[in-house]
Design a protein around this motif. Structure first.
Motif, PDB file in Angstrom:
ATOM      1  N   UNK A 147       0.717  11.615  18.790  1.00  0.00           N
ATOM      2  CA  UNK A 147       1.926  11.248  18.048  1.00  0.00           C
ATOM      3  C   UNK A 147       1.982   9.732  17.859  1.00  0.00           C
ATOM      4  N   UNK A 148       1.692   8.987  18.912  1.00  0.00           N
ATOM      5  CA  UNK A 148       1.744   7.523  18.829  1.00  0.00           C
ATOM      6  C   UNK A 148       0.733   7.022  17.811  1.00  0.00           C
ATOM      7  N   UNK A 149      -0.451   7.625  17.834  1.00  0.00           N
ATOM      8  CA  UNK A 149      -1.489   7.208  16.888  1.00  0.00           C
ATOM      9  C   UNK A 149      -1.028   7.451  15.450  1.00  0.00           C
ATOM     10  N   UNK A 150      -0.505   8.669  15.206  1.00  0.00           N
ATOM     11  CA  UNK A 150      -0.038   9.011  13.859  1.00  0.00           C
ATOM     12  C   UNK A 150       1.062   8.059  13.428  1.00  0.00           C
ATOM     13  N   UNK A 151       1.966   7.764  14.351  1.00  0.00           N
ATOM     14  CA  UNK A 151       3.073   6.869  14.025  1.00  0.00           C
ATOM     15  C   UNK A 151       2.546   5.505  13.591  1.00  0.00           C
ATOM     16  N   UNK A 152       1.580   4.965  14.371  1.00  0.00           N
ATOM     17  CA  UNK A 152       1.047   3.652  14.025  1.00  0.00           C
ATOM     18  C   UNK A 152       0.317   3.686  12.689  1.00  0.00           C
ATOM     19  N   UNK A 153      -0.388   4.774  12.446  1.00  0.00           N
ATOM     20  CA  UNK A 153      -1.077   4.892  11.163  1.00  0.00           C
ATOM     21  C   UNK A 153      -0.082   4.912  10.008  1.00  0.00           C
ATOM     22  N   UNK A 154       0.981   5.715  10.186  1.00  0.00           N
ATOM     23  CA  UNK A 154       1.985   5.799   9.122  1.00  0.00           C
ATOM     24  C   UNK A 154       2.618   4.434   8.868  1.00  0.00           C
ATOM     25  N   UNK A 155       2.930   3.734   9.954  1.00  0.00           N
ATOM     26  CA  UNK A 155       3.532   2.403   9.796  1.00  0.00           C
ATOM     27  C   UNK A 155       2.571   1.474   9.058  1.00  0.00           C
ATOM     28  N   UNK A 156       1.276   1.555   9.445  1.00  0.00           N
ATOM     29  CA  UNK A 156       0.287   0.707   8.783  1.00  0.00           C
ATOM     30  C   UNK A 156       0.213   1.036   7.299  1.00  0.00           C
ATOM     31  N   UNK A 157       0.185   2.354   6.976  1.00  0.00           N
ATOM     32  CA  UNK A 157       0.143   2.752   5.562  1.00  0.00           C
ATOM     33  C   UNK A 157       1.361   2.221   4.823  1.00  0.00           C
ATOM     34  N   UNK A 158       2.510   2.336   5.476  1.00  0.00           N
ATOM     35  CA  UNK A 158       3.759   1.837   4.884  1.00  0.00           C
ATOM     36  C   UNK A 158       3.626   0.360   4.512  1.00  0.00           C
ATOM     37  N   UNK A 159       3.169  -0.440   5.471  1.00  0.00           N
ATOM     38  CA  UNK A 159       3.102  -1.878   5.213  1.00  0.00           C
ATOM     39  C   UNK A 159       2.060  -2.187   4.144  1.00  0.00           C
ATOM     40  N   UNK A 160       0.936  -1.456   4.182  1.00  0.00           N
ATOM     41  CA  UNK A 160      -0.085  -1.712   3.167  1.00  0.00           C
ATOM     42  C   UNK A 160       0.446  -1.326   1.786  1.00  0.00           C
ATOM     43  N   UNK A 161       1.162  -0.185   1.725  1.00  0.00           N
ATOM     44  CA  UNK A 161       1.720   0.228   0.439  1.00  0.00           C
ATOM     45  C   UNK A 161       2.709  -0.799  -0.085  1.00  0.00           C
ATOM     46  N   UNK A 162       3.571  -1.287   0.805  1.00  0.00           N
ATOM     47  CA  UNK A 162       4.556  -2.284   0.386  1.00  0.00           C
ATOM     48  C   UNK A 162       3.857  -3.539  -0.106  1.00  0.00           C
ATOM     49  N   UNK A 163       2.689  -3.826   0.466  1.00  0.00           N
ATOM     50  CA  UNK A 163       1.939  -5.032   0.104  1.00  0.00           C
ATOM     51  C   UNK A 163       1.199  -4.832  -1.214  1.00  0.00           C
ATOM     52  N   UNK A 164       0.670  -3.614  -1.417  1.00  0.00           N
ATOM     53  CA  UNK A 164      -0.196  -3.373  -2.575  1.00  0.00           C
ATOM     54  C   UNK A 164       0.614  -3.155  -3.859  1.00  0.00           C
ATOM     55  N   UNK A 165       1.754  -2.444  -3.747  1.00  0.00           N
ATOM     56  CA  UNK A 165       2.539  -2.179  -4.954  1.00  0.00           C
ATOM     57  C   UNK A 165       3.209  -3.484  -5.407  1.00  0.00           C
ATOM     58  N   UNK A 166       2.896  -3.966  -6.606  1.00  0.00           N
ATOM     59  CA  UNK A 166       3.491  -5.244  -7.027  1.00  0.00           C
ATOM     60  C   UNK A 166       5.002  -5.109  -7.222  1.00  0.00           C
ATOM     61  N   UNK A 167       5.727  -6.164  -6.885  1.00  0.00           N
ATOM     62  CA  UNK A 167       7.189  -6.116  -6.960  1.00  0.00           C
ATOM     63  C   UNK A 167       7.703  -6.110  -8.386  1.00  0.00           C
TER      64      UNK A 167
END
Lengths: 644, 644
Positions: free
Chosen positions: A590-610
C-alpha cells in the motif's frame, strides 16, 4: 498635467447614474460640500473629475448621492486602471486613449464600448484614489485625521461618515441576464461572458469554476452509480474506482488552469498588470515613511505583526481545533448511546434515532464553523495586515484549517481509529447531505425570502406616496441600498472545497458522494445565480486572472485524498484477503502504491502545461511586440534628443 | 533611425580587441569582405557598427579577426541588451544612454564603467543579431541559404565557415583575479563579485552555489564526525541525525534562493528582462511564418517533435535504464564472487580484492554516464527543439534520470532488497570517493596538464620566429584559440547534484559522507577555478538570475531522501527492538513520521519567503516607480498630442 484633462471641462448634459454614495444621516454640511467638490473637481486640482447628483428623497434627511462620469472621462479612467480590451485584429491589448481607434467596437458615440461593470469599477477606483493634499483632517470632523496621500474615501468609511458605496443595478440588463442565466427551463452552459459583463471577472470565474467542477464530477458520478446499484464490493473494482478518482482529480485541477487561462485571456484580465496595492481600510499604525513609495503613511512593524500571528492567533487556532476534537468525542458518545438505545428497544423510532446524533453533529459543525469564522475575522483584522491580499490569505488559511478539521475529523476518526466502514459510509452521507441542505437554505433561500418580504413592504409604502417622475430611480436606489452586501466568493469556494473533500477523501468507500455533489451543484448554480441577481446589492467588479489560493487548497486536498484512499483500500477485507500470511507485505505494498500515485500526480502536474498552446503563443506575441515597441521608443527618444 | 546612430560615425582611434572571430582556412575572399562589411556597417544599413581588425599572423592562411567597439557604441549596446547597473542613489536600474549621468561611476571618459565581460557580451549579442536582409545565401557559398531575418553568424557557424567566436582574456585582470581567488594560501570567501565581473553571472553563480553548499554541509559534517569516531549506533542519535539532515537540507535549499536573490540583485540580473529567444543554431525546418514574431523563419511541427520525444527518446532512455540495471546485477555477481574468494583464501590480497568490484563498478558507472551523455545530446539535438532553453531542459532531464539511476540503483538495491547495511556503507564510501577522484582528475587536472604541455610547445615555436611588436597579442590569440571550450556549468552542477544524493539519501547510514563532500568541495573550488582561469577559453558572460532547473532537481532529491532515510531508520535493529511484538506498528509509525516530515518540508518551503525582505522592498519600489513613470508618460503623451 493640467492640459491633458482640460478638454473634459465642457459640460456633458447626459448624466447616467452609476454608483451610489450614501453618507451618514446628519453629516455636516461642510463635509458634504468638501467631499462632493473633491469628486467633481479637476484632476489638476486633485479631484476625480466625476459627476455627482444628490438623490431627491421624500424626507430630506438622507444623504444619498449618485455618481457618474462623462464618456470621455470613463475612457481616460479605463486607461488609468489598465483595462485590457479586444482590438480590431482580435488580439487583446491594454487600452489607451490615444490608440482607441484600433479597438473593436470603438466609436466615439458608442457608449457601450465599456460595460457598465467596467464603468463602475473605474469610478470606484477613481473615488478610492481621491487623496488628501493639504487637509490635516476631514472638514467638520477634527477627530478624523488625514495626512497627505491618504485615501479620502477610506478615511470617510473608517470614521463612519460614509456608510457605503455601491454600484447600481441596470434593470434592463439584469432582466436579460436573469433570463439567459436561469430563466429558461432548459439545461445548458451558463452565459459566463454576460455574467462577467454584469458582475465582473471574480464572480464570473466562480460560476465558471462551479460549472466546470460540476461537469468534471459527472464521470465520477456516472462510474459511482453502478457501485451503489449493484452493490459491487470487489476489491479490483474499488481499486479501479479509487485510482481513477485520484488521477482524475489531478487532471481536472490541471485542466481547470488551462480553462481559466482561456477565459481570462478572453476577458483581458490575464494580461492586466497588477496595480500597486494601497493599505486596506482597517490598517492603522504610526505615521512613517513607506519604504516603497517614499510617501508618508501609517507604518506598522512587521515584527509586532509576526508576534500577534504566532503568539496569539496560532495558539488560539490550536485551541479551537482542540475544542472541535472535543466536540467530536462527545458526538461519538452520543452515537454509542443511540446504538445502545436502538439495541435495547428496537423500533422504527429507534431506527430513526440512529441518525439523530449525526444530524445534530452536522448542525453543530455548521454553527461552530460560523462562530469560528467571526473569531478568525476579528483576529486577522487585529493582526493589522497592511494589504487586503495578505489579510485575505491569513483569513483563508485560518478558516480552511478549522473547517477541514471540523468537517473531516470525525470521518478520519471513524475510518482510521474505529475501522468501521459502515459507520463511515453512513456518517459521510449524513454529513454531506445535511451540510448541503443547510448551506442552500442559509445562503440563498433564507435571504431571498427575507428580501422578498422587505421588497413587498417597501413597495406598499412607495405606492402610497407618489411624488414625481424621478421615483423609479429613487425607488430603485432605496430598495438596493437596503439589500444585503455580497462579501465576495469566499463562502462559495469554501463550500465547494469541503464538498470536494467529501467526494475525494473517502471516494472508494462511498462512490455515491459524487452523485450528490453533482445534484447539489446543479441547484447551487441556480440558487447562487438567484442570490446574485435578486438578494444582494450589485457588487463591484473585481478583475482577476485566476481563483488564487483556492487552486492551492484544492490541490492540497487532492494530495491528502491520495493518502486516505490508499489507506482505505489497504484496510478493505478484500485486499487483506490477498495477503493472508503477512500484514507487513500488505502495508508495504500500500505504501509503495501510495508513493507511486503521488509521484505520478506531481509528474502530471509538472508535464501538463498551465496554459494552452495558443494562449501561450498569444502571450509571447504580445511580449515580443512590447519589447520591439520599447526598442522603437528608445530610438525615437534618441532621435528626439539628437534633434534638440 | 539613421540619425540616432549618426554620432558614432566619427572615427575613434583607440581600438581595444575584445572578441576573436575565426573563419575557416580558405574562406572565400568575397565572403570575408561581405561579413566584415556587415560588422562595421552602420546600424541604418543593417550592420552592427562595430570595429574589425584582421590579426596579422606569420603565415597568412589563417582568417582571424579581432572585433572591438567604441566606448559610445558599447554604451548604446548596453541599453539594447537591457543591462542593469547601480545608480548614484544605490538602487539598481536598467541602463539607458539618456540617463547615463545618474549611474554610479559613470563618466564619459571612464571606460571601465562597463566591465570587459559586459562589453564582450554586448558584442556577442550584436554579432548574433546581424540579420540577413536581401541576401538569399551567404555570398560565395550558394548552398548556405539565408532568409530575411536569419542570424548571419548562426548560419556561418552551422555551415562551418565560422569556426568559432570567443572573447579574449584580459591578462592583467586575470592575474589579479587568480591571485585573489586561489593565489593566496589563506582560507576565505571567493571573490564572487570579481569572478562575476570577469566571467559573468552564470559562472559566478555556480561558484557562489558551490561555496554556499560547502558551508551548508559543514554542520552535517561536524555532527557526522562523532558518529564515526565514537561508533555511535544508538537509535535515537541516528534518528536525530537523520531528522536534522532532512530539515537542514530543506532549509539550505530555501535559504539559497534568498542568497541567490541578494547576489543577483547586486549584479543586476534579478531585474533584467528576459530577451526574446531566437531559434538555437541547430534548429531546422520548413520555411514558414513564426506565429509570435510574424517573421519568416523555419518552422517545425510540435507534434512531430512530441512523437520523437515520446516514441523514440523515451523508449531509448528506458532501455538505457534497463541496461544500467543489468550492469548492476553483474556487479552484484562479481561482488558475490569476490566474497566467496575471500572466504576461501583469506589473505591481504583477498581483502583488497573485496574492494575491486566496487571500484570497477564505479569506473564503469562513470564510463556509462559519459557514453549516455553523448547519446542524450544526439537524441535531444535530433528532437529538433526550437529554443536553447527547451533543448537544455530536455537534455538535463534525460541525463539526470540516467545518472540518478546509474549512481544510486546499486545502493537502493543493497539497502532495500539485500538489507545489508554494512555493504551499503562500504559501497557508498567506495562510490563516493572513487567518483570524486575520477571527476577531479578528468575535469581539471588532466586538461590542465594537456594545456600546459601545449603551451610550452607553442612558446618554443613562438620564440623561434620573432617578427614584430604585435606579437604578444598574436601569441595570446593563437594560444587561446587552441584552448578547450568550456561547455557551461552543466557537468559541474551534475557533480554537485550526485554528491548531494550521496550525502542525503543515505545520510543516516554513513554520516561521514558529508565530511568527504566538504573536503571534495574545497578542492573542487580550487580545481574549478584553475580550470576556468588556465585550461579553457574565456567563456562569454551569460546573465542569469538563478540556478534554474537545478533548484528543482536538488529539491526533488531532498524529497526522495526523506523517504529513503525514514525507511533506513525503520529497518535499523535499534528501532526494530522498540517494536518487539508487531512489525505492523513499526511500519505504520515509520510511514506516519515520513508523511509528517514531508508535510513539514512543504510547509517550510511555503513559509520561508524566496526573497529577503529588503530585496522585496527594493523590487516593489522599482515596480511602483515604473508604474508611476508610465502614468507620467501617458500624461506627457496626452500633452504632446493636445499641443499638436
Amino acid at each position: 498635467m493640467a492640459e491633458s484633462w482640460s478638454f473634459l471641462d465642457t459640460f456633458e448634459p447626459d448624466f447616467r447614474p452609476l454608483v451610489v454614495v450614501e453618507l451618514a444621516k446628519g453629516t455636516k454640511e461642510e463635509t458634504i460640500e468638501w467631499f462632493t467638490k473633491r469628486i467633481v473637481d479637476k484632476k489638476a486640482n486633485g479631484g476625480a473629475q466625476l459627476m455627482v447628483k444628490p438623490l431627491a428623497t421624500e424626507n430630506g434627511d438622507e444623504n444619498i448621492y449618485l455618481v457618474g462620469a462623462s464618456h470621455l472621462r470613463l475612457l481616460l479612467g479605463a486607461e488609468t486602471v489598465g483595462l485590457v480590451k479586444e482590438c480590431n485584429d482580435n488580439s487583446m491589448r491594454t487600452f489607451t486613449y490615444s490608440s482607441r481607434k484600433t479597438f473593436k467596437d470603438f466609436a466615439d458615440d458608442n457608449h457601450n464600448f465599456l460595460t457598465m461593470a467596467e464603468c463602475q469599477y473605474i469610478i470606484k477606483h477613481e473615488l478610492e484614489n481621491l487623496r488628501a493634499k493639504g487637509e490635516k483632517m476631514i472638514p467638520g470632523y477634527p477627530q478624523a485625521k488625514l495626512y497627505p496621500g491618504k485615501s479620502i474615501v477610506r478615511r470617510l468609511l473608517t470614521s463612519g461618515i460614509l456608510v457605503q458605496i455601491f454600484p447600481l443595478h441596470d434593470r434592463e440588463e439584469l432582466k436579460k441576464l436573469r433570463h439567459s442565466w436561469y430563466g429558461q427551463m432548459k439545461v445548458g452552459y451558463q452565459p459566463l461572458d454576460e455574467i462577467r459583463c454584469y458582475f465582473g471577472e471574480t464572480i464570473a470565474l466562480y460560476f465558471g469554476f462551479l460549472e466546470y467542477f460540476t461537469f468534471a464530477l459527472i464521470p465520477m458520478a456516472v462510474i459511482g452509480i453502478p457501485y451503489y446499484v449493484f452493490a459491487w464490493e470487489d476489491y479490483d473494482k474499488y481499486v479501479m474506482f479509487a485510482t481513477f478518482n485520484l488521477l482524475w482529480s489531478t487532471v481536472i485541477l490541471e485542466v481547470w488552469k488551462r480553462m481559466c487561462a482561456i477565459m481570462t485571456y478572453r476577458w483581458g484580465t490575464l494580461l492586466m498588470k497588477r496595480q500597486f496595492e494601497e493599505p486596506r481600510p482597517g490598517f492603522h499604525g504610526v505615521l512613517g515613511i513607506n519604504p516603497i513609495t517614499g510617501r508618508e503613511e501609517p507604518v506598522y512593524s512587521s515584527i509586532k505583526r509576526q508576534i500577534r500571528v504566532y503568539l496569539v492567533s496560532l495558539p488560539f487556532v490550536c485551541l479551537c481545533l482542540y475544542f472541535s476534537l472535543y466536540v467530536m468525542m462527545i458526538y461519538f458518545d452520543l452515537e454509542q448511546w443511540a446504538l445502545d438505545y436502538h439495541e435495547k428497544n428496537e423500533s422504527n423510532f429507534s431506527n430513526l434515532m440512529l441518525f439523530v446524533p449525526s444530524i445534530i453533529y452536522a448542525v453543530v459543525i455548521e454553527i461552530m464553523n460560523r462562530i469560528y469564522r467571526y473569531a478568525a475575522e476579528f483576529l486577522t483584522s487585529w493582526e493589522n495586515h497592511r494589504l487586503e491580499s495578505s489579510y485575505q490569505n491569513h483569513l483563508i488559511l485560518k478558516v480552511l484549517v478549522f473547517n477541514f478539521l471540523n468537517c473531516f475529523a470525525s470521518l478520519f476518526y471513524i475510518a482510521f481509529v474505529l475501522f468501521d466502514m459502515k459507520l463511515l459510509r453512513q456518517s459521510l452521507a449524513t454529513l454531506l447531505i445535511t451540510s448541503q441542505i443547510l448551506n442552500q437554505f442559509a445562503e440563498s433561500l433564507l435571504p431571498y425570502w427575507l428580501q422578498k418580504r422587505h421588497k413587498k413592504r417597501m413597495k406598499k409604502r412607495m405606492c402610497s406616496l407618489k411624488t414625481d417622475m424621478d421615483l423609479p430611480l429613487v425607488e430603485q436606489v432605496k430598495l438596493e441600498k437596503e439589500m444585503g452586501t455580497y462579501f465576495g466568493t469566499f463562502d462559495d469556494y469554501l463550500e465547494l472545497f469541503l464538498q470536494f473533500g467529501y467526494v475525494s477523501l473517502f471516494s472508494c468507500v462511498y462512490p455515491l458522494a459524487a452523485v450528490f455533489a453533482v445534484l447539489n451543484n446543479i441547484t447551487e448554480i441556480y440558487s447562487d445565480a438567484l442570490k446574485m441577481c435578486r438578494v444582494y446589492k450589485r457588487p463591484f467588479a473585481e478583475p482577476t486572472a485566476n481563483i488564487g489560493v483556492w487552486q492551492l487548497a484544492f490541490e492540497t486536498m487532492s494530495v491528502i485524498s491520495v493518502v486516505t484512499n490508499c489507506i482505505l483500500i489497504g484496510m478493505s477485507p478484500q485486499v487483506n484477503a490477498l495477503f493472508p500470511d503477512s500484514k507487513v507485505d500488505l502495508i508495504l505494498t500500500v505504501a509503495l502504491v501510495e508513493h507511486l500515485l503521488l509521484a505520478i500526480k506531481f509528474i502530471m502536474a509538472f508535464v501538463i502545461p498551465d496554459k494552452p498552446r495558443d494562449i501561450q503563443i498569444k502571450l509571447a506575441k504580445l511580449e515580443f511586440e512590447s519589447v520591439e515597441a520599447l526598442k522603437q521608443q528608445v530610438r525615437a527618444t534618441d532621435m528626439y534628443n539628437s534633434e534638440k
